[in-house]
Design a protein around this motif. Structure first.
Motif, PDB file in Angstrom:
ATOM      1  N   ASP A   1       0.950   1.756  -3.470  1.00 19.61           N
ATOM      2  CA  ASP A   1      -0.363   2.080  -2.895  1.00 19.61           C
ATOM      3  C   ASP A   1      -1.351   1.064  -3.456  1.00 19.61           C
ATOM      4  O   ASP A   1      -1.237   0.684  -4.630  1.00 19.61           O
TER       5      ASP A   1
ATOM      6  N   GLN B   1      -2.019   0.027  -7.180  1.00 17.54           N
ATOM      7  CA  GLN B   1      -3.459   0.236  -6.900  1.00 17.54           C
ATOM      8  C   GLN B   1      -4.289  -1.040  -6.925  1.00 17.54           C
ATOM      9  O   GLN B   1      -5.190  -1.196  -6.110  1.00 17.54           O
TER      10      GLN B   1
ATOM     11  N   GLN C   1       2.143  14.659  -7.912  1.00 17.08           N
ATOM     12  CA  GLN C   1       1.231  13.504  -8.010  1.00 17.08           C
ATOM     13  C   GLN C   1       1.801  12.454  -8.966  1.00 17.08           C
ATOM     14  O   GLN C   1       1.738  11.261  -8.691  1.00 17.08           O
TER      15      GLN C   1
ATOM     16  N   ILE D   1      -8.280  14.236  -6.934  1.00 19.37           N
ATOM     17  CA  ILE D   1      -7.211  15.242  -6.881  1.00 19.37           C
ATOM     18  C   ILE D   1      -7.249  16.222  -8.070  1.00 19.37           C
ATOM     19  O   ILE D   1      -7.173  17.430  -7.867  1.00 19.37           O
TER      20      ILE D   1
ATOM     21  N   VAL E   1      -9.202  13.153  -0.119  1.00 18.15           N
ATOM     22  CA  VAL E   1      -8.883  12.061  -1.034  1.00 18.15           C
ATOM     23  C   VAL E   1      -9.739  10.824  -0.735  1.00 18.15           C
ATOM     24  O   VAL E   1     -10.084  10.064  -1.633  1.00 18.15           O
ATOM     25  N   ARG E   2     -10.104  10.673   0.544  1.00 19.89           N
ATOM     26  CA  ARG E   2     -11.033   9.602   0.925  1.00 19.89           C
ATOM     27  C   ARG E   2     -12.094  10.188   1.842  1.00 19.89           C
ATOM     28  O   ARG E   2     -11.873  11.210   2.482  1.00 19.89           O
TER      29      ARG E   2
ATOM     30  N   TYR F   1     -11.083   6.949  -9.948  1.00 17.67           N
ATOM     31  CA  TYR F   1     -11.515   7.053  -8.542  1.00 17.67           C
ATOM     32  C   TYR F   1     -11.042   8.354  -7.896  1.00 17.67           C
ATOM     33  O   TYR F   1     -11.452   8.689  -6.794  1.00 17.67           O
TER      34      TYR F   1
ATOM     35  N   PRO G   1       2.855   3.446  -7.019  1.00 22.52           N
ATOM     36  CA  PRO G   1       1.626   2.708  -6.726  1.00 22.52           C
ATOM     37  C   PRO G   1       1.194   1.762  -7.845  1.00 22.52           C
ATOM     38  O   PRO G   1       1.313   2.096  -9.023  1.00 22.52           O
TER      39      PRO G   1
ATOM     40  N   THR H   1       5.300  11.170  -6.005  1.00 25.38           N
ATOM     41  CA  THR H   1       5.013   9.768  -6.271  1.00 25.38           C
ATOM     42  C   THR H   1       5.258   9.483  -7.746  1.00 25.38           C
ATOM     43  O   THR H   1       4.949  10.327  -8.594  1.00 25.38           O
TER      44      THR H   1
ATOM     45  N   ARG I   1     -15.691   9.347  -4.490  1.00 26.53           N
ATOM     46  CA  ARG I   1     -15.487  10.782  -4.291  1.00 26.53           C
ATOM     47  C   ARG I   1     -16.359  11.548  -5.275  1.00 26.53           C
ATOM     48  O   ARG I   1     -16.258  11.332  -6.491  1.00 26.53           O
TER      49      ARG I   1
ATOM     50  N   ALA J   1      -5.653   1.327   1.175  1.00 22.56           N
ATOM     51  CA  ALA J   1      -6.850   2.164   1.338  1.00 22.56           C
ATOM     52  C   ALA J   1      -8.071   1.359   0.921  1.00 22.56           C
ATOM     53  O   ALA J   1      -7.981   0.494   0.050  1.00 22.56           O
ATOM     54  N   ARG J   2      -9.195   1.644   1.573  1.00 25.66           N
ATOM     55  CA  ARG J   2     -10.469   1.070   1.143  1.00 25.66           C
ATOM     56  C   ARG J   2     -11.126   2.080   0.211  1.00 25.66           C
ATOM     57  O   ARG J   2     -11.152   3.272   0.523  1.00 25.66           O
ATOM     58  N   TYR J   3     -11.634   1.600  -0.915  1.00 26.50           N
ATOM     59  CA  TYR J   3     -12.226   2.513  -1.898  1.00 26.50           C
ATOM     60  C   TYR J   3     -13.361   3.315  -1.284  1.00 26.50           C
ATOM     61  O   TYR J   3     -14.216   2.773  -0.600  1.00 26.50           O
ATOM     62  N   SER J   4     -13.345   4.628  -1.523  1.00 25.09           N
ATOM     63  CA  SER J   4     -14.528   5.421  -1.186  1.00 25.09           C
ATOM     64  C   SER J   4     -14.856   6.331  -2.363  1.00 25.09           C
ATOM     65  O   SER J   4     -13.966   6.968  -2.925  1.00 25.09           O
TER      66      SER J   4
ATOM     67  N   ARG K   1      -5.653   3.116 -15.067  1.00 23.64           N
ATOM     68  CA  ARG K   1      -4.278   3.340 -14.634  1.00 23.64           C
ATOM     69  C   ARG K   1      -3.300   3.257 -15.808  1.00 23.64           C
ATOM     70  O   ARG K   1      -2.207   3.801 -15.746  1.00 23.64           O
TER      71      ARG K   1
ATOM     72  N   ILE L   1      -5.676   0.097  -3.480  1.00 20.33           N
ATOM     73  CA  ILE L   1      -7.066   0.367  -3.082  1.00 20.33           C
ATOM     74  C   ILE L   1      -7.813  -0.972  -3.124  1.00 20.33           C
ATOM     75  O   ILE L   1      -7.792  -1.643  -4.164  1.00 20.33           O
TER      76      ILE L   1
HETATM   77  N1  SAM Z   1      -0.640  10.523  -7.292  1.00 17.21           N
HETATM   78  C1  SAM Z   1      -0.450   9.281  -6.650  1.00 17.21           C
HETATM   79  C2  SAM Z   1      -0.962   8.176  -7.573  1.00 17.21           C
HETATM   80  O1  SAM Z   1      -1.241   8.434  -8.705  1.00 17.21           O
HETATM   81  O2  SAM Z   1      -1.081   7.022  -7.177  1.00 17.21           O
HETATM   82  C3  SAM Z   1      -1.007   9.278  -5.253  1.00 17.21           C
HETATM   83  C4  SAM Z   1      -2.240  10.105  -5.030  1.00 17.21           C
HETATM   84  S1  SAM Z   1      -3.254   9.949  -3.596  1.00 17.21           S
HETATM   85  C5  SAM Z   1      -2.796  11.339  -2.692  1.00 17.21           C
HETATM   86  C6  SAM Z   1      -2.706   8.727  -2.539  1.00 17.21           C
HETATM   87  C7  SAM Z   1      -3.488   7.468  -2.607  1.00 17.21           C
HETATM   88  O3  SAM Z   1      -4.818   7.609  -2.169  1.00 17.21           O
HETATM   89  C8  SAM Z   1      -3.635   6.860  -3.974  1.00 17.21           C
HETATM   90  O4  SAM Z   1      -2.465   6.271  -4.407  1.00 17.21           O
HETATM   91  C9  SAM Z   1      -4.744   5.876  -3.768  1.00 17.21           C
HETATM   92  O5  SAM Z   1      -4.252   4.628  -3.358  1.00 17.21           O
HETATM   93  C10 SAM Z   1      -5.553   6.511  -2.647  1.00 17.21           C
HETATM   94  N2  SAM Z   1      -6.866   6.979  -3.156  1.00 17.21           N
HETATM   95  C11 SAM Z   1      -7.106   7.941  -4.061  1.00 17.21           C
HETATM   96  N3  SAM Z   1      -8.431   8.058  -4.297  1.00 17.21           N
HETATM   97  C12 SAM Z   1      -9.045   7.133  -3.521  1.00 17.21           C
HETATM   98  C13 SAM Z   1     -10.399   6.748  -3.341  1.00 17.21           C
HETATM   99  N4  SAM Z   1     -11.401   7.322  -4.001  1.00 17.21           N
HETATM  100  N5  SAM Z   1     -10.666   5.753  -2.453  1.00 17.21           N
HETATM  101  C14 SAM Z   1      -9.670   5.166  -1.767  1.00 17.21           C
HETATM  102  N6  SAM Z   1      -8.375   5.474  -1.926  1.00 17.21           N
HETATM  103  C15 SAM Z   1      -8.054   6.446  -2.791  1.00 17.21           C
END
Ligand code: SAM
Length: 430
Positions: free
Chosen positions: A294, A256, A191, A156, A37-38, A153, A254, A227, A330, A325-328, A268, A296
């Motif tokens: 959550d 975000q 999710q 999944i 995910v990151r 971003y 979340p 979630t 993908r 989380a810090r954006y990365s 979103r 980012i």
């Molecule tokens: N399905 C949930 C949602 O829609 O928010 C959670 C999915 S994910 C497993 C958990 C978290 O990882 C997300 O809520 C987001 O904050 C973070 N995340 C997902 N992609 C990311 C990315 N490219 N860079 C940083 N954080 C990320």
């Protein structure tokens, strides 16, 4: 979700007679379940994979199964060339390739009975029965697999495939099996779990129906789910949480980001204002609710002013938990393909730390209000002298006791609070 997948595979192997090994060196079979995910999660998986190469060289008999999102539901043939020391590749939630591989290695006299056992184990999915085994007090139970939302971003959907609601009958039976084996809390996973049922042939049951049905299992004490997505957390679901006593007042929803332009670039589908309204509604309808979010930081184009809106939102809403989380970028996602990752790494870290400090202060203050209160705690296990348990709002509580509290819900008077844990003493019986 990964924890649930790993437990399912471990149980399937145990049902076939395998036993857990304390070290990788002593194991006959090693499964590396991966998350991408990151970038940091992917780097960790790749690091572990290289250390397994050495192990395979020293012990060519060991069977290595690479599982999860690094492989993905659609497979990844390039991985076979890159990691030739891996014997079996399997996507997320899929124990079948390993179980079939193990069957193929059986003596022909045993292969037939193995095949039958494997069919039974695969059919049982998350409800594999292990004779005589006590389960953990709290278990994860996936109800929606995959995701069809298009957050720009998020990798999944590319790795776990499209959204699939699991059969309600199956979920109910799996929960019953878990409870019969000692589980007292189930955590339903998806999710966007609020969408449960929409893709079933009749469009039902939905999540509130499922919560109601699961509530009828006698020894099941608590039910949680995660979630949620702000657009799908509807009134029926909020009412179900408010009215069903076994469903805990804890919502993971979340946001975000706090800035509307960033939220739109993330696709979103809601605004800062709408999220505020949802939080107000949750607090009004579910007394004492705890809310987790959550966030980012450093999404492409997130300016200082945009980040400030996220900071202000957290300061304003005073939520119970913020997963930061810090954006990365993908590979394969919209944002990685079309948006420049233009917030420098140090700046992402600075924003992350600012939110971390802010939230730590908020949670420390929220938790202080629990001092002297008596709260019901479901106890799970003992670490050294202290029992680990959680409150209905998912706060961790430690209690020193010589009693066997495993699986019991008991009232605890809180004597100390910090941002991450509470400490207490068993309240005198009422
Ligand atoms: N399905 C949930 C949602 O829609 O928010 C959670 C999915 S994910 C497993 C958990 C978290 O990882 C997300 O809520 C987001 O904050 C973070 N995340 C997902 N992609 C990311 C990315 N490219 N860079 C940083 N954080 C990320």
């Amino acid at each position: 979700m990964n924890a649930a997948d790993a437990r399912r595979l471990a149980r399937s192997l145990e049902a076939l007679g395998y036993t857990p090994s304390k070290t990788a060196e002593a194991a006959d079979v090693i499964v590396l379940n991966t998350c991408v995910v990151r970038q940091s999660a992917e780097d960790k998986a790749l690091g572990r994979l290289s250390s397994l190469k050495k192990l395979k060289q020293e012990n060519p008999e060991v069977i290595i199964n690479l599982m999860g999102c690094l492989v993905g539901v659609y497979g990844n043939p390039a991985l076979q060339k890159r990691f030739p020391w891996v014997d079996v590749f399997a996507g997320p939630s899929d124990p079948e390739p390993l179980l079939r591989y193990l069957t193929d290695r059986q003596e022909s006299a045993q292969a037939q009975s193995w095949r039958q056992q494997i069919d039974t184990v695969l059919d049982a999915e998350f409800g594999v029965l292990i004779p005589g085994e006590d389960r953990a007090v709290s278990e994860n139970l996936p109800v929606v697999l995959g995701c069809s939302h298009a957050c720009t971003y998020c990798v999944i959907p590319l790795k776990r495939g499209k959204e699939r609601s699991r059969n309600p009958e199956k979920i109910f039976n799996e929960a019953k099996t878990m409870v019969a084996q000692g589980v007292r809390e189930v955590v339903l996973l998806g999710q966007i779990i609020d969408r449960y049922g929409l893709d079933l042939p009749t469009g039902s049951p939905r999540l509130p129906d499922l919560l109601e049905r699961l509530s009828t299992i006698p020894d099941l004490v608590r039910i949680r789910f995660l979630t949620s997505h702000p657009n799908w957390m509807n009134d029926q679901l909020i009412d179900a949480v408010a009215q069903l006593p076994k469903v805990m007042p804890h919502i993971e929803v979340p946001i975000q980001a706090g800035d509307d332009a960033v939220l739109a670039a993330m696709r979103r589908g809601y605004t800062n204002q709408q999220y505020h309204e949802l939080v107000a509604k949750l607090r009004e309808r579910i007394p004492g609710v705890s809310i987790a979010t959550d966030i980012i930081v450093g999404f492409p184009g997130e300016s200082e002013a945009a980040f400030q809106k996220t900071y202000d939102l957290l300061a304003d809403l005073r939520l119970d938990v913020a997963h930061l989380a810090r954006y990365s970028p993908r590979p394969g996602t919209y944002s990685a393909r079309y948006l420049e990752d233009n917030v420098p790494a140090e700046e992402k870290m600075r924003r992350f730390r600012l939110l971390e400090d802010l939230q730590e202060g908020i949670v420390a203050e929220i938790n202080q209000a629990f001092l002297g209160q008596s709260v019901p705690v479901l106890f799970e296990y003992k670490v050294k002298q202290r029992w680990y348990g959680r409150t209905p709002t998912n706060r961790v509580v430690f209690v020193e006791s010589d009693e066997d509290l495993r699986g019991q819900e008991r009232y605890v008077t809180i004597t100390w609070t910090g941002p991450w844990t509470l400490i207490g003493e068993l309240s005198p019986a009422a």
